[in-house]
Design a protein around this motif. Structure first.
Motif, PDB file in Angstrom:
ATOM      1  N   MET A 119      55.979 -93.500  30.578  1.00  0.00           N
ATOM      2  CA  MET A 119      56.764 -92.285  30.369  1.00  0.00           C
ATOM      3  C   MET A 119      55.889 -91.086  30.721  1.00  0.00           C
ATOM      4  O   MET A 119      54.791 -90.952  30.221  1.00  0.00           O
ATOM      5  CB  MET A 119      57.231 -92.262  28.910  1.00  0.00           C
ATOM      6  CG  MET A 119      57.649 -90.917  28.343  1.00  0.00           C
ATOM      7  SD  MET A 119      58.730 -89.898  29.280  1.00  0.00           S
ATOM      8  CE  MET A 119      60.292 -90.073  28.580  1.00  0.00           C
ATOM      9  N   GLU A 120      56.395 -90.236  31.572  1.00  0.00           N
ATOM     10  CA  GLU A 120      55.708 -88.995  31.944  1.00  0.00           C
ATOM     11  C   GLU A 120      56.149 -87.916  30.960  1.00  0.00           C
ATOM     12  O   GLU A 120      57.330 -87.601  30.862  1.00  0.00           O
ATOM     13  CB  GLU A 120      56.078 -88.610  33.370  1.00  0.00           C
ATOM     14  CG  GLU A 120      55.363 -87.397  33.890  1.00  0.00           C
ATOM     15  CD  GLU A 120      53.867 -87.580  34.023  1.00  0.00           C
ATOM     16  OE1 GLU A 120      53.139 -86.629  33.706  1.00  0.00           O
ATOM     17  OE2 GLU A 120      53.423 -88.671  34.419  1.00  0.00           O
ATOM     18  N   TYR A 121      55.227 -87.359  30.230  1.00  0.00           N
ATOM     19  CA  TYR A 121      55.577 -86.394  29.187  1.00  0.00           C
ATOM     20  C   TYR A 121      55.431 -84.945  29.632  1.00  0.00           C
ATOM     21  O   TYR A 121      55.895 -84.038  28.964  1.00  0.00           O
ATOM     22  CB  TYR A 121      54.723 -86.618  27.942  1.00  0.00           C
ATOM     23  CG  TYR A 121      53.252 -86.381  28.158  1.00  0.00           C
ATOM     24  CD1 TYR A 121      52.730 -85.107  28.105  1.00  0.00           C
ATOM     25  CD2 TYR A 121      52.387 -87.431  28.423  1.00  0.00           C
ATOM     26  CE1 TYR A 121      51.384 -84.879  28.316  1.00  0.00           C
ATOM     27  CE2 TYR A 121      51.049 -87.210  28.622  1.00  0.00           C
ATOM     28  CZ  TYR A 121      50.549 -85.935  28.571  1.00  0.00           C
ATOM     29  OH  TYR A 121      49.222 -85.711  28.776  1.00  0.00           O
ATOM     30  N   LYS A 122      54.822 -84.698  30.758  1.00  0.00           N
ATOM     31  CA  LYS A 122      54.444 -83.337  31.139  1.00  0.00           C
ATOM     32  C   LYS A 122      55.620 -82.386  31.315  1.00  0.00           C
ATOM     33  O   LYS A 122      55.456 -81.185  31.156  1.00  0.00           O
ATOM     34  CB  LYS A 122      53.581 -83.381  32.384  1.00  0.00           C
ATOM     35  CG  LYS A 122      52.249 -84.021  32.086  1.00  0.00           C
ATOM     36  CD  LYS A 122      51.353 -84.077  33.275  1.00  0.00           C
ATOM     37  CE  LYS A 122      50.032 -84.667  32.815  1.00  0.00           C
ATOM     38  NZ  LYS A 122      49.413 -85.527  33.704  1.00  0.00           N
ATOM     39  N   ASP A 123      56.805 -82.888  31.595  1.00  0.00           N
ATOM     40  CA  ASP A 123      57.977 -82.020  31.715  1.00  0.00           C
ATOM     41  C   ASP A 123      58.625 -81.739  30.368  1.00  0.00           C
ATOM     42  O   ASP A 123      59.475 -80.870  30.261  1.00  0.00           O
ATOM     43  CB  ASP A 123      59.011 -82.660  32.646  1.00  0.00           C
ATOM     44  CG  ASP A 123      58.524 -82.736  34.079  1.00  0.00           C
ATOM     45  OD1 ASP A 123      57.691 -81.902  34.475  1.00  0.00           O
ATOM     46  OD2 ASP A 123      58.969 -83.649  34.801  1.00  0.00           O
ATOM     47  N   ARG A 124      58.237 -82.460  29.334  1.00  0.00           N
ATOM     48  CA  ARG A 124      58.862 -82.314  28.017  1.00  0.00           C
ATOM     49  C   ARG A 124      57.943 -81.702  26.965  1.00  0.00           C
ATOM     50  O   ARG A 124      58.423 -81.115  26.005  1.00  0.00           O
ATOM     51  CB  ARG A 124      59.366 -83.663  27.528  1.00  0.00           C
ATOM     52  CG  ARG A 124      60.523 -84.147  28.374  1.00  0.00           C
ATOM     53  CD  ARG A 124      61.299 -85.226  27.680  1.00  0.00           C
ATOM     54  NE  ARG A 124      62.470 -85.559  28.458  1.00  0.00           N
ATOM     55  CZ  ARG A 124      63.702 -85.136  28.176  1.00  0.00           C
ATOM     56  NH1 ARG A 124      63.919 -84.405  27.125  1.00  0.00           N
ATOM     57  NH2 ARG A 124      64.711 -85.483  28.935  1.00  0.00           N
ATOM     58  N   ILE A 125      56.655 -81.847  27.122  1.00  0.00           N
ATOM     59  CA  ILE A 125      55.705 -81.314  26.145  1.00  0.00           C
ATOM     60  C   ILE A 125      55.123 -80.022  26.708  1.00  0.00           C
ATOM     61  O   ILE A 125      54.566 -80.006  27.805  1.00  0.00           O
ATOM     62  CB  ILE A 125      54.577 -82.324  25.841  1.00  0.00           C
ATOM     63  CG1 ILE A 125      55.159 -83.674  25.399  1.00  0.00           C
ATOM     64  CG2 ILE A 125      53.615 -81.766  24.805  1.00  0.00           C
ATOM     65  CD1 ILE A 125      56.016 -83.639  24.149  1.00  0.00           C
ATOM     66  N   THR A 126      55.270 -78.936  25.949  1.00  0.00           N
ATOM     67  CA  THR A 126      54.830 -77.627  26.416  1.00  0.00           C
ATOM     68  C   THR A 126      53.789 -77.040  25.469  1.00  0.00           C
ATOM     69  O   THR A 126      53.781 -77.354  24.276  1.00  0.00           O
ATOM     70  CB  THR A 126      56.020 -76.662  26.528  1.00  0.00           C
ATOM     71  OG1 THR A 126      56.659 -76.536  25.246  1.00  0.00           O
ATOM     72  CG2 THR A 126      57.046 -77.166  27.538  1.00  0.00           C
ATOM     73  N   LEU A 127      52.949 -76.196  26.023  1.00  0.00           N
ATOM     74  CA  LEU A 127      51.951 -75.467  25.242  1.00  0.00           C
ATOM     75  C   LEU A 127      52.135 -73.982  25.501  1.00  0.00           C
ATOM     76  O   LEU A 127      52.067 -73.541  26.646  1.00  0.00           O
ATOM     77  CB  LEU A 127      50.533 -75.883  25.644  1.00  0.00           C
ATOM     78  CG  LEU A 127      50.135 -77.315  25.330  1.00  0.00           C
ATOM     79  CD1 LEU A 127      48.836 -77.667  26.041  1.00  0.00           C
ATOM     80  CD2 LEU A 127      49.988 -77.509  23.845  1.00  0.00           C
ATOM     81  N   GLU A 128      52.410 -73.224  24.439  1.00  0.00           N
ATOM     82  CA  GLU A 128      52.575 -71.781  24.539  1.00  0.00           C
ATOM     83  C   GLU A 128      51.737 -71.144  23.444  1.00  0.00           C
ATOM     84  O   GLU A 128      51.910 -71.460  22.267  1.00  0.00           O
ATOM     85  CB  GLU A 128      54.041 -71.395  24.378  1.00  0.00           C
ATOM     86  CG  GLU A 128      54.945 -71.973  25.463  1.00  0.00           C
ATOM     87  CD  GLU A 128      56.404 -71.648  25.223  1.00  0.00           C
ATOM     88  OE1 GLU A 128      56.700 -70.475  24.893  1.00  0.00           O
ATOM     89  OE2 GLU A 128      57.236 -72.557  25.347  1.00  0.00           O
ATOM     90  N   ALA A 129      50.853 -70.258  23.831  1.00  0.00           N
ATOM     91  CA  ALA A 129      49.896 -69.664  22.887  1.00  0.00           C
ATOM     92  C   ALA A 129      50.579 -69.032  21.671  1.00  0.00           C
ATOM     93  O   ALA A 129      50.097 -69.155  20.558  1.00  0.00           O
ATOM     94  CB  ALA A 129      49.038 -68.628  23.606  1.00  0.00           C
TER      95      ALA A 129
END
Length: 67
Positions: A1-11
């Motif tokens: 499963m590729e998570y990079k499109d669903r998990i976000t980081l915002e300061a």
């Protein structure tokens, strides 16, 4: 499963913790529900804005970050 499109980081969101699709629900939130014994289906029912792919992304993210 590729998570990079669903998990976000915002300061500015949830102190920069990894969140799901820009929502205020963090990876740690979902992991804590699962660790407490909730099933994927129970998490999805409790938080209808989440999708099954979000839970899979959380698990993939946790697996990669803990490796």
């Amino acid at each position: 499963m590729e998570y990079k499109d669903r998990i976000t980081l915002e300061a500015g969101k949830r102190s920069g913790q990894p969140c799901i699709r820009g929502l205020r629900m963090t990876v740690a939130d979902v992991l804590s529900y699962l660790a407490a014994g909730m099933s994927n289906q129970e998490v999805l029912e409790a938080f209808p804005y989440l999708e099954e792919e979000d839970i899979l992304a959380v698990l993939a993210y946790a697996a990669q970050e803990c490796a």
